[in-house]
Scaffold this motif. Structure first.
Motif, short mmCIF file in Angstrom:
data_model
loop_
_atom_site.label_atom_id
_atom_site.label_comp_id
_atom_site.label_asym_id
_atom_site.label_seq_id
_atom_site.Cartn_x
_atom_site.Cartn_y
_atom_site.Cartn_z
N THR A 199 5.90 -2.78 -10.43
CA THR A 199 5.58 -2.59 -9.03
C THR A 199 6.77 -2.31 -8.09
OG1 THR A 199 5.19 -4.76 -8.32
CG2 THR A 199 3.59 -3.65 -9.38
N ASP A 240 -6.34 2.40 -0.91
CA ASP A 240 -5.77 1.28 -0.30
C ASP A 240 -5.18 1.82 0.94
OD1 ASP A 240 -6.64 -0.55 -2.20
OD2 ASP A 240 -4.58 -0.64 -3.11
N TYR A 257 -10.78 1.93 -10.83
CA TYR A 257 -9.93 1.15 -9.79
C TYR A 257 -10.91 0.28 -8.61
CZ TYR A 257 -6.60 -0.18 -6.18
OH TYR A 257 -5.81 -1.01 -5.31
N ALA A 293 -5.83 4.98 -6.57
CA ALA A 293 -5.45 3.68 -6.07
C ALA A 293 -4.89 3.62 -4.67
CB ALA A 293 -5.07 2.85 -7.07
N LEU A 294 -3.86 4.24 -4.67
CA LEU A 294 -3.04 4.36 -3.36
C LEU A 294 -3.74 4.93 -2.25
CD1 LEU A 294 0.60 4.74 -4.72
CD2 LEU A 294 -0.45 2.59 -4.06
N SER A 315 4.56 9.53 -7.89
CA SER A 315 4.10 8.63 -8.29
C SER A 315 4.94 7.52 -9.04
CB SER A 315 2.93 8.57 -9.28
OG SER A 315 1.71 9.56 -8.29
N LEU A 334 -3.10 5.96 -10.43
CA LEU A 334 -2.46 5.41 -9.29
C LEU A 334 -2.51 6.07 -7.83
CD1 LEU A 334 -0.23 3.40 -8.23
CD2 LEU A 334 1.65 4.78 -9.41
N HIS A 340 6.56 4.68 -7.33
CA HIS A 340 5.46 3.73 -7.16
C HIS A 340 5.41 2.61 -8.11
CE1 HIS A 340 5.26 5.56 -3.07
NE2 HIS A 340 4.40 6.55 -3.43
N HIS A 375 -2.29 -1.92 -9.43
CA HIS A 375 -1.43 -0.41 -9.14
C HIS A 375 -0.89 -0.02 -10.53
CE1 HIS A 375 -1.10 -0.84 -4.66
NE2 HIS A 375 -2.39 -0.34 -4.86
N GLY A 404 3.14 0.86 -3.99
CA GLY A 404 2.56 0.19 -5.06
C GLY A 404 2.91 -1.08 -5.36
N GLU A 442 0.71 -1.14 0.04
CA GLU A 442 -0.05 -0.14 -0.01
C GLU A 442 0.78 1.24 -0.01
OE1 GLU A 442 -1.99 -3.36 0.72
OE2 GLU A 442 -0.44 -2.69 2.13
#
Length: 659
Positions: free
Chosen positions: A566, A515, A467, A511-512, A557, A508, A560, A410, A405, A402
């Motif tokens: 990843t 999460d 996502y 998403a992060l 980003s 991204l 990540h 991700h 990434g 998390e």
């Protein structure tokens, strides 16, 4: 690690002694080494009862018992967790004249409170949930660590408030109803877990991560204390209504930690990797403190292997624990774990399991108190049980994905952008074609097919919610088909996502943000806490150190995810410590082949639980709708294993708690 419980009342004794003993007894598994209580009552004025069950880790002597008090016995504390910067805080508070009665880490909380009041939690680096009763001010302070490692439930009625580490300790209270909250159930069917502040029962809520609660004279105030945005949740009925109280919860945004030594990094990737490794090494050193031996949960992946490498530098030959699945091929990571164990000379212990796990399931459902459908709870419980035969403390790599990434989803942004160039009919045709290919979770190729199917489904979302389609299991249409008494379509999970991802535009980043704010505290950390505590083992998470989190979330980003790679920065940080093949191993979640098991050895049990004559969910779920899902999965027309597993665990929970 321990269990905590408490009750406060605006007038008279807060709780009957026998009832409070039952509440404490419900948490015996969290603290088998001792139990303590403190009662404070001033006749007709406010009164408080605090309880504690102890798992002795630091200062094993009677001096470490809780609840514990300050110098003049005016402030009492019950705490679950570990304060990793306690030595630094102790020196500071002793310098201001405070006297300590023990060597425990949590005693620092008492003296910080005396010096800083409600601001005390902001100075703590650790995992904790605590209740603190100030007898002079007749106030109760509850607080939970900013990442949400340690749980805290609470309930209110007629000015009274009760809290506990686990929901089961609040159920003996006569004012607590077992009426299911439909919003919580709605979220569960989407996510397979229930995010804070919701609780499965209407009368019980979770204190969100990084929040404090202040009770005084029957009034309750909840607010973030650190690293949080002060914006309000924008959701239907997100206010907690208990005895007409309205408590509004703020959203969690872990980006703005004052402990972060870097807010706008301007250095190179190599320098960033060095800083990352330094933070992690320091965190591992701090989390090895204790008067009992510590081990590590080792999967052979990047995260756990890096933790083992750093532990071995500090503690020499350490115990490591792994689990594998007989005949599961791709799911059995023991060869990788074994290699890492040999590389660092650990005392390695591994266990093999197969699909014959039905006897474990009622105990797992009981441990969670709420429905919990993440099937990786099974190996987490089994590996914790194995570890518990040797150690009281284990470190894990939880939180790394998390922060840095680490999931394949991700890195899905570029593929989704490409798919978005296609018209929706073409996407649906491609999805239909993919459904004809042999998707399976037992091989790398089969998993790629399943991921491609989900990507195609997600690509049909054009409003920035792609996502969300990758992390939900039952969509709105399916929920309407299987849930008999569902209220009108609320779009609650979409509102939750939009709120937690607010302020971010890129795929991204959104998403992060989701999460870190939802999946990490409300799925992964819940799983690790309940499964380790069920066998009286303390789980520690070095990646969630305050400084490391503050550093990670301030990174751009590009560090990540890079293309389909990843965690590029973490992989670079591990160079020189781990072999290249371990560093660059594709991500493999700590899961089980549940989809195949439900088509095989677990199929009969699962079908009987959901569709048999004794199914308790008949009043909630439509048997025809559930049967249709089961047949789609059994005939391999869809991979619905995780969703069906979530329904099975909902049924088992219902049998245990809602009957």
């Amino acid at each position: 690690m321990c269990g905590i419980v408490g009750v406060v009342s605006p007038g008279g004794p807060p709780v009957e002694p026998d009832l409070f003993a039952r509440m404490c007894g419900a948490l015996a598994h969290r603290g088998p080494d001792g139990r303590g209580t403190h009662l404070s009552s001033s006749g007709r004025g406010p009164g408080a009862a605090l309880g504690h069950t102890r798992l002795s880790i630091l200062d094993l002597s009677p001096s470490g018992r809780q609840p514990m008090a300050n110098e003049d016995d005016s402030v009492h504390l019950t705490c679950n967790g570990e304060i990793y910067n306690h030595a630094e805080l102790r020196a500071q508070t002793e310098g201001r004249g405070h006297r300590y009665r023990s060597r425990t880490d949590v005693e620092t909380i008492l003296h910080l409170y005396e010096d800083f009041g409600l601001a005390a939690p902001e100075r703590l680096n650790g995992m904790f949930a605590f209740g603190l009763w100030d007898g002079r001010r007749q106030e109760l302070l509850l607080a939970r660590d900013r990442a949400g490692v340690k749980p805290l439930y609470y309930t209110c009625s007629a000015g009274r408030l009760a809290f506990a580490s686990e929901l089961k300790a609040l159920l003996p209270l006569p004012w607590v109803s077992r009426e299911i909250d439909p919003e919580a159930l709605d979220l569960y069917l989407s996510l397979l877990y229930i995010p804070a502040p919701w609780g499965i029962f209407r009368d019980i809520r979770k204190l969100p991560a990084g929040h404090r609660l202040l009770w005084r004279d029957g009034e309750v105030k909840i607010e973030p204390y650190c690293g949080l945005r002060n914006t309000q949740l924008r959701m239907t009925n997100c206010e907690l209504r208990i005895e007409e109280q309205k408590i509004r919860h703020s959203t969690f945004d872990i980006r703005h930690s004052p402990h972060s030594k870097i807010q706008n990094p301007k250095f190179s990737e190599a320098e960033a990797a060095a800083v990352l490794l330094d933070h992690l090494d320091r965190s591992v050193r701090m989390q090895l403190q204790g008067d009992v031996p510590a081990g590590a949960l080792l999967s052979g992946g990047l995260d756990s292997s890096l933790i083992v490498a750093l532990m071995s530098r500090r503690a020499g030959r350490i115990p490591t624990f792994s689990i594998g699945f007989r005949g599961a091929g791709h799911y059995d990571e023991r060869p990788h774990a074994r290699r890492v164990a040999q590389l660092f000379g650990t005392e390695h212990v591994e266990e093999e399991v197969d699909a014959r796990i039905s006897d474990l399931l009622p105990a797992i459902a009981r441990a969670f108190d709420e429905p919990f459908g993440d099937s990786s709870a099974i190996p987490t419980y089994l590996v914790a049980r194995t570890a518990g035969r040797r150690v009281k403390v284990v470190l894990s790599g939880t939180g790394s994905d998390e922060l840095f990434g680490g999931y394949r989803r991700h890195a899905a942004g570029p593929a989704l952008r490409a798919f978005h160039c296609l018209p929706t009919p073409a996407l649906r045709a491609a999805s239909a074609l993919l459904s004809m290919l042999p998707g399976s979770r037992t091989s790398a190729f089969g998993e790629r097919i399943l991921l491609a199917r989900r990507l195609m489904d997600a690509a049909c979302e054009r409003d920035g919610r792609a996502y969300l389609r990758l992390v939900t299991f039952l969509d709105e249409g399916t929920k309407e088909k299987i849930w008999k008494t569902r209220p009108e379509r609320s779009g609650l999970v979409e509102k939750l996502f939009e709120d937690r991802a607010a302020g971010h535009d890129a795929f991204l980043d959104r998403a992060l943000a989701f999460d870190r704010a939802v999946y990490l505290p409300d799925d992964l950390l819940v799983k690790e806490d309940r499964m380790s505590m069920a066998v009286s083992v303390e789980g520690r998470v070095p990646f969630l150190d305050n400084d490391l989190v503050g550093f990670a979330v301030a990174l751009p980003s590009s560090l990540h995810a890079q293309g389909r790679t990843t965690k590029p920065l973490l992989r670079r940080a591990a160079a020189g410590l781990l072999p290249d093949d371990i560093i660059h191993r594709p991500k493999h979640g700590f899961g089980v082949p549940i989809s195949e098991w439900l088509r095989g050895d677990l199929g009969g049990m699962g079908r009987d639980l959901l569709l048999g004559p004794s199914a308790r969910l008949r009043g909630l779920l439509d048997a025809g709708g559930v049967s249709a899902l089961w047949e789609q999965h059994a005939q391999r027309r869809a991979d619905l294993g995780p969703a069906l597993w979530g329904l099975i665990m909902l049924e088992l929970w219902h049998q245990e708690y809602a009957a």
